[in-house]
Design an enzyme around this catalytic site. Structure first.
Site, PDB file in Angstrom:
ATOM      1  N   TYR A 131     139.878 144.356  64.723  1.00  0.00           N
ATOM      2  CA  TYR A 131     141.109 143.749  64.175  1.00  0.00           C
ATOM      3  C   TYR A 131     141.577 144.505  62.926  1.00  0.00           C
ATOM      4  O   TYR A 131     142.767 144.800  62.775  1.00  0.00           O
ATOM      5  CB  TYR A 131     140.792 142.295  63.849  1.00  0.00           C
ATOM      6  CG  TYR A 131     141.941 141.431  63.393  1.00  0.00           C
ATOM      7  CD1 TYR A 131     142.746 140.768  64.325  1.00  0.00           C
ATOM      8  CD2 TYR A 131     142.199 141.219  62.044  1.00  0.00           C
ATOM      9  CE1 TYR A 131     143.778 139.929  63.911  1.00  0.00           C
ATOM     10  CE2 TYR A 131     143.224 140.390  61.624  1.00  0.00           C
ATOM     11  CZ  TYR A 131     144.008 139.740  62.566  1.00  0.00           C
ATOM     12  OH  TYR A 131     145.028 138.905  62.135  1.00  0.00           O
ATOM     13  N   PRO A 145     149.821 138.952  55.894  1.00  0.00           N
ATOM     14  CA  PRO A 145     149.388 137.631  55.455  1.00  0.00           C
ATOM     15  C   PRO A 145     147.901 137.629  55.121  1.00  0.00           C
ATOM     16  O   PRO A 145     147.119 138.396  55.703  1.00  0.00           O
ATOM     17  CB  PRO A 145     149.631 136.730  56.675  1.00  0.00           C
ATOM     18  CG  PRO A 145     150.441 137.531  57.639  1.00  0.00           C
ATOM     19  CD  PRO A 145     150.145 138.972  57.335  1.00  0.00           C
TER      20      PRO A 145
HETATM   21  N1  CAA Z   1     129.826 140.160  53.862  1.00  0.00           N
HETATM   22  C1  CAA Z   1     128.529 140.506  53.949  1.00  0.00           C
HETATM   23  N2  CAA Z   1     127.652 139.918  54.762  1.00  0.00           N
HETATM   24  C2  CAA Z   1     128.104 138.941  55.542  1.00  0.00           C
HETATM   25  C3  CAA Z   1     129.478 138.523  55.541  1.00  0.00           C
HETATM   26  C4  CAA Z   1     130.326 139.184  54.638  1.00  0.00           C
HETATM   27  N3  CAA Z   1     131.639 138.861  54.551  1.00  0.00           N
HETATM   28  N4  CAA Z   1     129.629 137.549  56.437  1.00  0.00           N
HETATM   29  C5  CAA Z   1     128.423 137.340  56.994  1.00  0.00           C
HETATM   30  N5  CAA Z   1     127.497 138.179  56.454  1.00  0.00           N
HETATM   31  C6  CAA Z   1     126.087 138.257  56.778  1.00  0.00           C
HETATM   32  C7  CAA Z   1     125.514 136.857  56.972  1.00  0.00           C
HETATM   33  O1  CAA Z   1     125.133 136.333  55.722  1.00  0.00           O
HETATM   34  C8  CAA Z   1     124.372 137.115  57.903  1.00  0.00           C
HETATM   35  O2  CAA Z   1     123.292 137.633  57.149  1.00  0.00           O
HETATM   36  P1  CAA Z   1     121.795 137.242  57.506  1.00  0.00           P
HETATM   37  O3  CAA Z   1     121.573 137.786  58.887  1.00  0.00           O
HETATM   38  O4  CAA Z   1     121.013 137.930  56.459  1.00  0.00           O
HETATM   39  O5  CAA Z   1     121.753 135.738  57.449  1.00  0.00           O
HETATM   40  C9  CAA Z   1     124.841 138.243  58.800  1.00  0.00           C
HETATM   41  O6  CAA Z   1     125.904 138.884  58.049  1.00  0.00           O
HETATM   42  C10 CAA Z   1     125.386 137.773  60.113  1.00  0.00           C
HETATM   43  O7  CAA Z   1     126.476 136.840  59.873  1.00  0.00           O
HETATM   44  P2  CAA Z   1     126.780 135.645  60.829  1.00  0.00           P
HETATM   45  O8  CAA Z   1     125.660 134.664  60.833  1.00  0.00           O
HETATM   46  O9  CAA Z   1     128.130 135.077  60.482  1.00  0.00           O
HETATM   47  O10 CAA Z   1     126.817 136.382  62.254  1.00  0.00           O
HETATM   48  P3  CAA Z   1     127.356 135.859  63.593  1.00  0.00           P
HETATM   49  O11 CAA Z   1     127.047 136.914  64.608  1.00  0.00           O
HETATM   50  O12 CAA Z   1     126.972 134.446  63.837  1.00  0.00           O
HETATM   51  O13 CAA Z   1     128.955 135.793  63.374  1.00  0.00           O
HETATM   52  C11 CAA Z   1     131.131 136.619  62.952  1.00  0.00           C
HETATM   53  C12 CAA Z   1     129.678 136.974  63.128  1.00  0.00           C
HETATM   54  C13 CAA Z   1     131.704 135.970  64.241  1.00  0.00           C
HETATM   55  C14 CAA Z   1     131.889 137.910  62.696  1.00  0.00           C
HETATM   56  C15 CAA Z   1     131.289 135.629  61.771  1.00  0.00           C
HETATM   57  O14 CAA Z   1     130.658 136.194  60.628  1.00  0.00           O
HETATM   58  C16 CAA Z   1     132.721 135.337  61.432  1.00  0.00           C
HETATM   59  O15 CAA Z   1     133.402 134.556  62.095  1.00  0.00           O
HETATM   60  N6  CAA Z   1     133.218 135.956  60.349  1.00  0.00           N
HETATM   61  C17 CAA Z   1     134.592 135.761  59.907  1.00  0.00           C
HETATM   62  C18 CAA Z   1     135.450 136.875  60.398  1.00  0.00           C
HETATM   63  C19 CAA Z   1     136.841 136.649  59.879  1.00  0.00           C
HETATM   64  O16 CAA Z   1     137.083 136.592  58.682  1.00  0.00           O
HETATM   65  N7  CAA Z   1     137.796 136.501  60.788  1.00  0.00           N
HETATM   66  C20 CAA Z   1     139.137 136.260  60.381  1.00  0.00           C
HETATM   67  C21 CAA Z   1     139.833 135.517  61.492  1.00  0.00           C
HETATM   68  S1  CAA Z   1     141.421 134.966  61.012  1.00  0.00           S
HETATM   69  C22 CAA Z   1     142.324 136.324  61.017  1.00  0.00           C
HETATM   70  O17 CAA Z   1     141.952 137.358  61.454  1.00  0.00           O
HETATM   71  C23 CAA Z   1     143.721 136.156  60.485  1.00  0.00           C
HETATM   72  C24 CAA Z   1     143.954 137.119  59.411  1.00  0.00           C
HETATM   73  O18 CAA Z   1     144.667 138.079  59.642  1.00  0.00           O
HETATM   74  C25 CAA Z   1     143.427 136.853  58.046  1.00  0.00           C
END
Ligand code: CAA
Length: 248
Positions: free
Chosen positions: A155, A185
Protein backbone atom coordinates in the site's frame (compact mmCIF):
# COMPACT_ATOMS: atom_id res chain seq x y z
CA UNK A 1 -27.78 28.40 -18.79
CA UNK A 2 -24.15 27.38 -18.25
CA UNK A 3 -23.52 23.66 -18.31
CA UNK A 4 -22.81 22.03 -14.95
CA UNK A 5 -19.28 20.78 -14.42
CA UNK A 6 -19.01 17.00 -14.47
CA UNK A 7 -16.99 15.18 -11.78
CA UNK A 8 -16.07 11.51 -11.99
CA UNK A 9 -15.37 9.86 -8.61
CA UNK A 10 -14.04 6.29 -8.47
CA UNK A 11 -14.72 4.00 -5.51
CA UNK A 12 -17.55 6.38 -4.69
CA UNK A 13 -19.34 4.28 -2.10
CA UNK A 14 -16.38 4.14 0.29
CA UNK A 15 -16.02 6.35 3.36
CA UNK A 16 -14.06 9.15 1.70
CA UNK A 17 -15.69 8.64 -1.72
CA UNK A 18 -19.19 9.13 -0.33
CA UNK A 19 -18.31 12.43 1.28
CA UNK A 20 -16.44 13.61 -1.83
CA UNK A 21 -19.58 12.92 -3.91
CA UNK A 22 -21.75 14.75 -1.38
CA UNK A 23 -19.58 17.86 -1.26
CA UNK A 24 -19.15 18.02 -5.05
CA UNK A 25 -22.86 17.59 -5.78
CA UNK A 26 -23.81 20.10 -3.08
CA UNK A 27 -21.44 22.58 -4.69
CA UNK A 28 -22.98 22.46 -8.14
CA UNK A 29 -21.19 19.58 -9.85
CA UNK A 30 -22.89 16.79 -11.70
CA UNK A 31 -21.29 13.65 -10.22
CA UNK A 32 -20.63 10.33 -11.91
CA UNK A 33 -20.07 7.85 -9.08
CA UNK A 34 -18.45 4.53 -9.88
CA UNK A 35 -19.13 1.24 -8.17
CA UNK A 36 -17.91 -2.29 -8.78
CA UNK A 37 -19.61 -4.20 -11.60
CA UNK A 38 -22.33 -6.51 -10.29
CA UNK A 39 -23.08 -4.16 -7.37
CA UNK A 40 -25.77 -2.02 -9.01
CA UNK A 41 -28.38 -2.83 -6.35
CA UNK A 42 -25.99 -2.00 -3.51
CA UNK A 43 -25.08 1.24 -5.28
CA UNK A 44 -28.76 2.22 -5.53
CA UNK A 45 -29.20 1.39 -1.85
CA UNK A 46 -26.12 3.50 -1.05
CA UNK A 47 -27.67 6.52 -2.80
CA UNK A 48 -30.84 6.09 -0.71
CA UNK A 49 -29.02 5.56 2.60
CA UNK A 50 -26.82 8.58 2.01
CA UNK A 51 -29.78 10.79 1.02
CA UNK A 52 -28.17 11.30 -2.37
CA UNK A 53 -30.91 9.72 -4.49
CA UNK A 54 -32.52 13.04 -5.47
CA UNK A 55 -29.19 14.70 -6.28
CA UNK A 56 -27.49 15.05 -9.66
CA UNK A 57 -25.53 11.79 -9.33
CA UNK A 58 -25.26 9.13 -11.99
CA UNK A 59 -23.98 5.64 -11.16
CA UNK A 60 -21.41 3.90 -13.35
CA UNK A 61 -20.20 0.30 -13.00
CA UNK A 62 -16.41 0.34 -13.25
CA UNK A 63 -13.73 -2.10 -12.15
CA UNK A 64 -10.75 0.27 -12.08
CA UNK A 65 -8.37 -2.69 -12.21
CA UNK A 66 -9.75 -3.88 -15.57
CA UNK A 67 -7.99 -1.82 -18.23
CA UNK A 68 -10.16 -2.84 -21.21
CA UNK A 69 -13.39 -2.41 -19.24
CA UNK A 70 -12.31 1.05 -18.10
CA UNK A 71 -11.38 2.14 -21.65
CA UNK A 72 -14.76 1.10 -22.95
CA UNK A 73 -16.83 2.55 -20.10
CA UNK A 74 -15.01 5.89 -20.10
CA UNK A 75 -15.20 6.16 -23.89
CA UNK A 76 -18.97 5.78 -23.61
CA UNK A 77 -19.17 8.17 -20.66
CA UNK A 78 -17.23 10.87 -22.48
CA UNK A 79 -19.52 10.49 -25.48
CA UNK A 80 -22.62 10.74 -23.30
CA UNK A 81 -21.48 13.66 -21.12
CA UNK A 82 -19.38 15.50 -23.69
CA UNK A 83 -16.77 16.40 -21.05
CA UNK A 84 -15.32 15.56 -17.65
CA UNK A 85 -14.11 18.53 -15.61
CA UNK A 86 -12.92 16.80 -12.45
CA UNK A 87 -11.58 13.29 -11.90
CA UNK A 88 -11.12 12.00 -8.36
CA UNK A 89 -9.04 8.81 -8.37
CA UNK A 90 -10.28 7.54 -5.03
CA UNK A 91 -10.71 3.78 -5.45
CA UNK A 92 -8.27 1.94 -3.23
CA UNK A 93 -7.87 -1.20 -1.15
CA UNK A 94 -5.60 -2.56 1.57
CA UNK A 95 -4.14 -6.04 1.88
CA UNK A 96 -2.06 -5.50 5.01
CA UNK A 97 0.57 -8.00 6.04
CA UNK A 98 4.13 -7.92 7.29
CA UNK A 99 6.43 -8.12 4.27
CA UNK A 100 7.90 -11.45 5.32
CA UNK A 101 4.47 -13.04 4.93
CA UNK A 102 3.08 -10.93 2.09
CA UNK A 103 1.92 -12.97 -0.90
CA UNK A 104 2.41 -11.95 -4.51
CA UNK A 105 -1.38 -11.80 -4.77
CA UNK A 106 -1.58 -9.26 -1.90
CA UNK A 107 1.09 -7.19 -3.67
CA UNK A 108 -0.59 -7.38 -7.09
CA UNK A 109 -4.13 -6.68 -5.89
CA UNK A 110 -3.04 -3.48 -4.22
CA UNK A 111 -0.87 -2.41 -7.15
CA UNK A 112 -3.55 -2.98 -9.76
CA UNK A 113 -6.40 -1.30 -7.86
CA UNK A 114 -4.44 1.56 -6.30
CA UNK A 115 -1.78 2.35 -8.90
CA UNK A 116 -2.35 0.69 -12.30
CA UNK A 117 -5.88 2.15 -12.19
CA UNK A 118 -4.37 5.63 -12.40
CA UNK A 119 -3.08 4.81 -15.85
CA UNK A 120 -6.32 3.24 -17.06
CA UNK A 121 -8.76 5.78 -15.62
CA UNK A 122 -6.74 8.96 -16.02
CA UNK A 123 -5.53 8.54 -19.62
CA UNK A 124 -8.86 8.87 -21.46
CA UNK A 125 -9.99 11.61 -19.07
CA UNK A 126 -6.69 13.51 -19.27
CA UNK A 127 -6.78 13.40 -23.09
CA UNK A 128 -10.32 14.81 -23.10
CA UNK A 129 -9.33 17.50 -20.56
CA UNK A 130 -6.36 18.54 -22.70
CA UNK A 131 -8.65 18.89 -25.71
CA UNK A 132 -11.16 20.97 -23.78
CA UNK A 133 -8.32 23.08 -22.33
CA UNK A 134 -9.20 22.63 -18.65
CA UNK A 135 -9.57 20.01 -15.96
CA UNK A 136 -8.62 18.89 -12.49
CA UNK A 137 -7.35 15.46 -11.53
CA UNK A 138 -7.18 14.70 -7.81
CA UNK A 139 -5.53 11.50 -6.63
CA UNK A 140 -6.30 10.18 -3.17
CA UNK A 141 -2.94 9.05 -1.83
CA UNK A 142 -2.19 8.49 1.87
CA UNK A 143 0.04 9.58 4.71
CA UNK A 144 1.40 6.06 4.47
CA UNK A 145 2.68 6.76 0.97
CA UNK A 146 4.73 9.59 2.47
CA UNK A 147 6.01 8.09 5.70
CA UNK A 148 5.75 4.32 5.09
CA UNK A 149 3.75 2.08 7.42
CA UNK A 150 4.59 -1.16 9.16
CA UNK A 151 2.48 -3.91 7.54
CA UNK A 152 1.83 -1.93 4.35
CA UNK A 153 4.77 -2.34 1.99
CA UNK A 154 2.34 -2.86 -0.91
CA UNK A 155 0.00 0.00 0.00
CA UNK A 156 2.79 2.46 0.87
CA UNK A 157 4.52 1.70 -2.44
CA UNK A 158 1.33 2.24 -4.43
CA UNK A 159 0.40 5.43 -2.56
CA UNK A 160 3.92 6.83 -3.00
CA UNK A 161 3.68 5.93 -6.68
CA UNK A 162 0.54 8.02 -6.93
CA UNK A 163 2.50 11.04 -5.77
CA UNK A 164 5.16 10.61 -8.48
CA UNK A 165 2.39 10.10 -11.04
CA UNK A 166 0.74 13.32 -9.81
CA UNK A 167 3.86 15.43 -10.23
CA UNK A 168 4.76 14.03 -13.66
CA UNK A 169 1.23 14.41 -15.03
CA UNK A 170 0.99 17.93 -13.56
CA UNK A 171 4.08 18.85 -15.58
CA UNK A 172 2.44 17.51 -18.76
CA UNK A 173 -1.01 18.94 -18.07
CA UNK A 174 -0.04 22.52 -17.24
CA UNK A 175 0.22 23.73 -20.84
CA UNK A 176 -3.32 22.46 -21.47
CA UNK A 177 -4.81 24.04 -18.33
CA UNK A 178 -5.09 20.71 -16.56
CA UNK A 179 -4.11 20.72 -12.86
CA UNK A 180 -3.14 17.45 -11.19
CA UNK A 181 -2.83 17.13 -7.42
CA UNK A 182 -2.91 14.55 -4.66
CA UNK A 183 -4.61 14.57 -1.28
CA UNK A 184 -2.84 12.49 1.35
CA UNK A 185 -5.30 11.70 4.12
CA UNK A 186 -4.12 10.46 7.46
CA UNK A 187 -6.09 7.90 9.42
CA UNK A 188 -9.71 8.75 8.65
CA UNK A 189 -12.88 7.44 10.29
CA UNK A 190 -13.87 5.03 7.52
CA UNK A 191 -14.57 1.29 7.47
CA UNK A 192 -11.04 0.73 6.08
CA UNK A 193 -9.49 2.20 9.22
CA UNK A 194 -11.98 0.97 11.80
CA UNK A 195 -11.25 -2.55 10.47
CA UNK A 196 -7.71 -2.29 11.93
CA UNK A 197 -7.29 -4.43 15.05
CA UNK A 198 -8.35 -2.35 18.06
CA UNK A 199 -5.01 -2.52 19.91
CA UNK A 200 -3.15 -1.57 16.72
CA UNK A 201 -5.52 1.33 15.99
CA UNK A 202 -5.19 2.61 19.58
CA UNK A 203 -1.42 2.63 19.27
CA UNK A 204 -1.67 4.49 15.95
CA UNK A 205 -4.05 7.11 17.41
CA UNK A 206 -1.61 7.73 20.25
CA UNK A 207 1.02 8.82 17.70
CA UNK A 208 -1.24 11.38 15.97
CA UNK A 209 -0.52 14.88 17.33
CA UNK A 210 -4.22 15.86 17.07
CA UNK A 211 -5.06 12.58 18.93
CA UNK A 212 -8.03 11.66 16.76
CA UNK A 213 -8.96 10.30 13.36
CA UNK A 214 -9.80 12.69 10.52
CA UNK A 215 -13.45 13.03 9.57
CA UNK A 216 -14.42 12.22 6.00
CA UNK A 217 -15.72 15.81 5.76
CA UNK A 218 -12.24 17.17 6.49
CA UNK A 219 -10.69 15.04 3.74
CA UNK A 220 -13.44 15.75 1.20
CA UNK A 221 -13.07 19.48 1.92
CA UNK A 222 -9.49 19.32 0.64
CA UNK A 223 -10.70 17.61 -2.55
CA UNK A 224 -13.40 20.24 -3.03
CA UNK A 225 -10.82 23.01 -2.68
CA UNK A 226 -8.61 21.46 -5.37
CA UNK A 227 -11.64 20.87 -7.63
CA UNK A 228 -13.10 24.33 -7.15
CA UNK A 229 -12.62 27.90 -8.27
CA UNK A 230 -9.90 28.70 -5.74
CA UNK A 231 -7.77 25.64 -6.52
CA UNK A 232 -6.87 26.76 -10.04
CA UNK A 233 -3.27 27.80 -9.34
CA UNK A 234 -2.29 24.65 -7.45
CA UNK A 235 -0.73 21.82 -9.42
CA UNK A 236 1.69 18.98 -8.71
CA UNK A 237 0.98 19.39 -4.99
CA UNK A 238 0.26 16.81 -2.30
CA UNK A 239 -2.10 18.22 0.31
CA UNK A 240 -1.76 16.39 3.62
CA UNK A 241 -4.79 16.08 5.90
CA UNK A 242 -3.21 14.00 8.63
CA UNK A 243 -3.55 15.63 12.04
CA UNK A 244 0.19 16.28 12.12
CA UNK A 245 1.07 12.58 11.86
CA UNK A 246 3.69 13.34 9.23
CA UNK A 247 5.03 16.82 8.56
CA UNK A 248 6.99 17.26 5.34
N1 CAA B 1 6.40 -0.56 14.32
C1 CAA B 1 7.25 -1.50 14.78
N2 CAA B 1 6.87 -2.72 15.16
C2 CAA B 1 5.58 -3.02 15.05
C3 CAA B 1 4.61 -2.09 14.54
C4 CAA B 1 5.09 -0.82 14.19
N3 CAA B 1 4.26 0.13 13.71
N4 CAA B 1 3.41 -2.68 14.53
C5 CAA B 1 3.59 -3.93 15.01
N5 CAA B 1 4.90 -4.14 15.32
C6 CAA B 1 5.49 -5.34 15.87
C7 CAA B 1 4.56 -5.95 16.92
O1 CAA B 1 4.81 -5.34 18.17
C8 CAA B 1 4.94 -7.40 16.86
O2 CAA B 1 6.14 -7.57 17.58
P1 CAA B 1 6.39 -8.89 18.44
O3 CAA B 1 6.38 -10.01 17.44
O4 CAA B 1 7.71 -8.64 19.06
O5 CAA B 1 5.23 -8.95 19.41
C9 CAA B 1 5.27 -7.66 15.41
O6 CAA B 1 5.58 -6.35 14.86
C10 CAA B 1 4.13 -8.25 14.64
O7 CAA B 1 2.97 -7.37 14.74
P2 CAA B 1 1.51 -7.91 14.74
O8 CAA B 1 1.25 -8.74 15.95
O9 CAA B 1 0.57 -6.75 14.54
O10 CAA B 1 1.52 -8.87 13.46
P3 CAA B 1 0.33 -9.49 12.71
O11 CAA B 1 0.92 -10.38 11.66
O12 CAA B 1 -0.71 -10.00 13.64
O13 CAA B 1 -0.38 -8.23 11.99
C11 CAA B 1 -0.56 -6.38 10.53
C12 CAA B 1 0.32 -7.49 11.02
C13 CAA B 1 -1.85 -6.94 9.86
C14 CAA B 1 0.21 -5.61 9.48
C15 CAA B 1 -0.96 -5.47 11.72
O14 CAA B 1 0.22 -5.05 12.38
C16 CAA B 1 -1.73 -4.25 11.30
O15 CAA B 1 -2.92 -4.30 11.01
N6 CAA B 1 -1.04 -3.10 11.27
C17 CAA B 1 -1.66 -1.84 10.88
C18 CAA B 1 -1.37 -1.54 9.45
C19 CAA B 1 -1.99 -0.21 9.11
O16 CAA B 1 -1.68 0.81 9.70
N7 CAA B 1 -2.91 -0.22 8.15
C20 CAA B 1 -3.56 0.99 7.79
C21 CAA B 1 -4.91 0.64 7.22
S1 CAA B 1 -5.90 2.05 6.95
C22 CAA B 1 -5.24 2.74 5.62
O17 CAA B 1 -4.41 2.22 4.95
C23 CAA B 1 -5.81 4.08 5.26
C24 CAA B 1 -4.73 5.07 5.16
O18 CAA B 1 -4.39 5.44 4.06
C25 CAA B 1 -4.17 5.67 6.40
Amino acid sequence: MTQKKVALVTGAAGGIGTEVCRQLVNNGFKVVATHRPGKAEQAQAWLQEQNLADKDIKLLALDVANHEGVSQALGELLKAEGRIDVLVNNAGITRDSVFKKMSLEQWREVMSTNLDSLFSVSQPVFNAMCEQGSGRIINISSVNGLKGQFGQVNYSAAKAGMIGFTKALAAEGARFGVCVNAVAPGYTATPMVTAIREDVLDSIKATIPLKRLATTEEVAGAVLYLAGEHGGYVTGETLSVNGGLYMQ
